[in-house]
Scaffold this motif. Structure first.
Motif, PDB file in Angstrom:
ATOM      1  N   SER A 235       0.830  -1.207   0.000  1.00  0.00           N
ATOM      2  CA  SER A 235       0.000   0.000   0.000  1.00  0.00           C
ATOM      3  C   SER A 235       0.863   1.255   0.000  1.00  0.00           C
ATOM      4  O   SER A 235       2.003   1.251   0.471  1.00  0.00           O
ATOM      5  CB  SER A 235      -0.914   0.013   1.227  1.00  0.00           C
ATOM      6  N   LEU A 236       0.304   2.326  -0.544  1.00  0.00           N
ATOM      7  CA  LEU A 236       0.966   3.625  -0.532  1.00  0.00           C
ATOM      8  C   LEU A 236      -0.111   4.698  -0.494  1.00  0.00           C
ATOM      9  O   LEU A 236      -0.838   4.901  -1.473  1.00  0.00           O
ATOM     10  CB  LEU A 236       1.842   3.809  -1.772  1.00  0.00           C
TER      11      LEU A 236
ATOM     12  N   THR B 135      -4.328  13.915  -0.774  1.00  0.00           N
ATOM     13  CA  THR B 135      -3.997  12.514  -0.519  1.00  0.00           C
ATOM     14  C   THR B 135      -3.862  11.746  -1.827  1.00  0.00           C
ATOM     15  O   THR B 135      -4.736  11.825  -2.696  1.00  0.00           O
ATOM     16  CB  THR B 135      -5.077  11.854   0.361  1.00  0.00           C
ATOM     17  N   VAL B 136      -2.768  11.039  -1.957  1.00  0.00           N
ATOM     18  CA  VAL B 136      -2.485  10.237  -3.149  1.00  0.00           C
ATOM     19  C   VAL B 136      -2.466   8.769  -2.741  1.00  0.00           C
ATOM     20  O   VAL B 136      -1.703   8.373  -1.852  1.00  0.00           O
ATOM     21  CB  VAL B 136      -1.144  10.638  -3.787  1.00  0.00           C
ATOM     22  N   ASN B 137      -3.316   7.975  -3.393  1.00  0.00           N
ATOM     23  CA  ASN B 137      -3.399   6.549  -3.109  1.00  0.00           C
ATOM     24  C   ASN B 137      -2.973   5.790  -4.361  1.00  0.00           C
ATOM     25  O   ASN B 137      -3.526   5.995  -5.447  1.00  0.00           O
ATOM     26  CB  ASN B 137      -4.830   6.171  -2.726  1.00  0.00           C
ATOM     27  N   LEU B 138      -1.990   4.923  -4.217  1.00  0.00           N
ATOM     28  CA  LEU B 138      -1.476   4.187  -5.365  1.00  0.00           C
ATOM     29  C   LEU B 138      -2.572   3.397  -6.071  1.00  0.00           C
ATOM     30  O   LEU B 138      -2.542   3.232  -7.304  1.00  0.00           O
ATOM     31  CB  LEU B 138      -0.347   3.250  -4.919  1.00  0.00           C
ATOM     32  N   LYS B 139      -3.560   2.931  -5.327  1.00  0.00           N
ATOM     33  CA  LYS B 139      -4.639   2.147  -5.931  1.00  0.00           C
ATOM     34  C   LYS B 139      -5.411   2.942  -6.974  1.00  0.00           C
ATOM     35  O   LYS B 139      -5.994   2.370  -7.904  1.00  0.00           O
ATOM     36  CB  LYS B 139      -5.590   1.636  -4.844  1.00  0.00           C
TER      37      LYS B 139
ATOM     38  N   LYS C 288       9.301   1.940   5.182  1.00  0.00           N
ATOM     39  CA  LYS C 288       9.248   0.641   5.857  1.00  0.00           C
ATOM     40  C   LYS C 288       8.350  -0.347   5.115  1.00  0.00           C
ATOM     41  O   LYS C 288       8.691  -1.522   4.973  1.00  0.00           O
ATOM     42  CB  LYS C 288       8.783   0.840   7.302  1.00  0.00           C
ATOM     43  N   GLU C 289       7.210   0.129   4.632  1.00  0.00           N
ATOM     44  CA  GLU C 289       6.277  -0.741   3.920  1.00  0.00           C
ATOM     45  C   GLU C 289       6.884  -1.296   2.643  1.00  0.00           C
ATOM     46  O   GLU C 289       6.683  -2.471   2.293  1.00  0.00           O
ATOM     47  CB  GLU C 289       5.002   0.044   3.586  1.00  0.00           C
ATOM     48  N   TRP C 290       7.671  -0.464   1.951  1.00  0.00           N
ATOM     49  CA  TRP C 290       8.235  -0.863   0.665  1.00  0.00           C
ATOM     50  C   TRP C 290       9.669  -1.393   0.784  1.00  0.00           C
ATOM     51  O   TRP C 290      10.335  -1.616  -0.229  1.00  0.00           O
ATOM     52  CB  TRP C 290       8.167   0.308  -0.316  1.00  0.00           C
ATOM     53  N   LYS C 291      10.134  -1.596   2.004  1.00  0.00           N
ATOM     54  CA  LYS C 291      11.454  -2.203   2.249  1.00  0.00           C
ATOM     55  C   LYS C 291      12.564  -1.461   1.507  1.00  0.00           C
ATOM     56  O   LYS C 291      13.317  -2.040   0.721  1.00  0.00           O
ATOM     57  CB  LYS C 291      11.461  -3.674   1.821  1.00  0.00           C
ATOM     58  N   VAL C 292      12.656  -0.183   1.776  1.00  0.00           N
ATOM     59  CA  VAL C 292      13.672   0.645   1.117  1.00  0.00           C
ATOM     60  C   VAL C 292      14.884   0.749   2.040  1.00  0.00           C
ATOM     61  O   VAL C 292      14.785   1.275   3.146  1.00  0.00           O
ATOM     62  CB  VAL C 292      13.124   2.045   0.794  1.00  0.00           C
ATOM     63  N   PHE C 293      16.039   0.254   1.588  1.00  0.00           N
ATOM     64  CA  PHE C 293      17.267   0.273   2.373  1.00  0.00           C
ATOM     65  C   PHE C 293      18.359   1.123   1.729  1.00  0.00           C
ATOM     66  O   PHE C 293      19.406   1.327   2.335  1.00  0.00           O
ATOM     67  CB  PHE C 293      17.804  -1.151   2.560  1.00  0.00           C
TER      68      PHE C 293
END
Length: 444
Positions: free
Chosen positions: A311-312, A321-325, A400-405
């Motif tokens: 989700s984003l 508000t911007v929703n990726l869906k 955190k949701e998209w696992k960005v390191f």
């Protein structure tokens, strides 16, 4: 040439004898060098055989073993050692790269045997049993320090603490959207630990996971976030004013960390044991053999094989508000960036060009910023105009949701909302490989 027993050598001149002696000495030196490359690691770990920098206090109240990172033993770190010396803290800095004839590079870190550092720790404790010993390890040196300490802790130890500066304890740079894989020793360490982490870093948002792993075997873990600075802030050639000012206080931060950890040093500690909860992890030897991940080049756009349906939901600069869906039916390039990240800035013009090339088609770019305040983002956009929405992620929830390191990180999402490609590192988005991948998705 060979000689039989008793063969006369009188015909050889003194010059020839000298030449033979020189050759013999050279061959002998080469033999020693070759044997040193293949002898056991413990044989090379004698302190006398290592290149050392010593900063000995007159009346020390503590001692430090500073492990050099993949950037080598730096002048800024030697300056820090002198500052700690003035605080009655003795500092030992082994130049492990020089000792092993290695270049200062990430690939070299895996070639330095942890036993070398382990033996130094044991020797420092033996020579100064009443002094607390603190291991300081920046960046990838954290992994070397942890592996060494787990070896030392096969028997109970006390009076030892660990200070990690922006630690990189990953086996390799985590791929975008994938879980990070930590070195197995991380779950076995049992020590008082202080983590000093720069705020302007994607790693900042993964500190909870790091703390959970470090404390798995009983470690007391403390974390302090250094505000408004990037990783490596104390030795960056492009350091901002705030980073230069913050660097001036790093010696005080380190001394303060030692003071905090001192209350936890008296308890004897021993490394944890591998059990069923850690059997998913590969062994250190197996992990050591893996190649480091590298950012893509113009010839490849890595296919994504991780978790789908992430989700984003973020706000743009206008508060909308911007929703990726809501972008189903379009191909979306989702990019995670920050204004202080040079590769992020460098790839943005190609993103803007890409948007122009695909004008009128079912394509959009969403650029999620890493927790910078709106004023800073507005100032950046004013000097670096973009033609796509900038999204705000003040709490790092999307990171955190998209696992960005790593920054930048990008995801190419198809019309059905499925992630098809993912990568970290700066990329040329108008390259033939990128254009072909996006055009194929547009045709689906």
């Amino acid at each position: 040439m060979t000689f039989n027993k008793g063969q006369k050598r009188a015909s050889f001149s003194c010059l020839n004898k000298n030449r033979l002696l020189s050759v013999a000495r050279m061959l002998g030196l080469m033999a020693v060098l070759v044997s040193s490359l293949f002898r056991p690691a413990f044989a090379a770990s004698d302190e006398d055989s290592l290149s050392m920098n010593r900063f000995t206090a007159k009346a020390p109240v503590a001692q430090v073993l500073w492990i050099p990172s993949e950037y080598g033993l730096l002048p800024q770190e030697k300056k820090l050692a002198k500052q700690l010396q003035q605080k009655n803290i003795s500092v030992l800095m082994p130049d492990l790269f020089d000792s092993y004839f290695l270049p200062a590079a990430p690939s070299s870190m895996k070639k330095i045997p942890p036993e070398v550092v382990a033996n130094l720790i044991v020797k420092l404790q033996y020579d100064h049993p009443n002094l607390p010993l603190f291991i300081i390890a920046p960046n990838q040196a954290a992994a070397l320090a942890v592996k060494a300490l787990v070896k030392v802790e096969q028997s109970p130890v006390k009076n030892v603490g660990l200070i990690l500066l922006n630690p990189n304890l990953y086996v390799k740079t985590p791929e975008a959207g994938k879980n990070a894989e930590y070195w197995p020793s991380v779950l076995l360490l049992n020590l008082p630990i202080m983590v000093l982490q720069s705020e302007l870093s994607p790693w900042h948002w993964h500190l909870a996971a790091l703390s959970q792993r470090l404390s798995h075997a009983g470690s007391d873990v403390f974390i302090k976030v250094i505000p408004k600075v990037r990783d490596r802030y104390y030795f960056r050639p492009d350091a901002m004013d705030i980073e230069q000012q913050t660097a001036k206080h790093l010696a005080n931060e380190l001394a303060g960390a030692m003071g905090l950890l001192s209350s936890y040093l008296a308890e004897p500690r021993q490394a944890g044991k591998s059990d069923d909860s850690t059997t998913q992890l590969t062994t250190e030897k197996q992990t050591q053999e893996r190649d480091e991940s590298t950012p893509p080049n113009d010839d490849v756009l890595p296919a994504y094989t991780g978790v789908q349906n992430r989700s984003l939901v973020l706000q743009d600069r206008a508060g909308k508000t911007v929703n990726l869906k809501d972008y189903r039916g379009k191909v979306v390039l989702l990019n995670f960036w920050a204004s202080w990240c040079p590769p992020c800035v460098h790839e943005m013009p190609s993103m803007a060009t890409l948007k122009n090339r695909l004008k009128g088609q079912d394509f959009e770019i969403l650029a999620a910023n890493l927790a910078e305040d709106k004023a800073a983002i507005d100032a950046f956009v004013k000097t670096h105009p973009v033609n796509f929405p900038i999204l705000l992620d003040p709490k790092g929830s999307a990171v955190k949701e998209w696992k960005v390191f790593a920054y930048p990180s990008s995801y190419l999402i198809d019309k059905k909302g499925q992630i098809r490609f993912a990568l970290f590192g700066g990329y040329e988005w108008t390259s033939p490989a990128a254009m072909k991948a996006i055009e194929n998705l547009l045709k689906e």
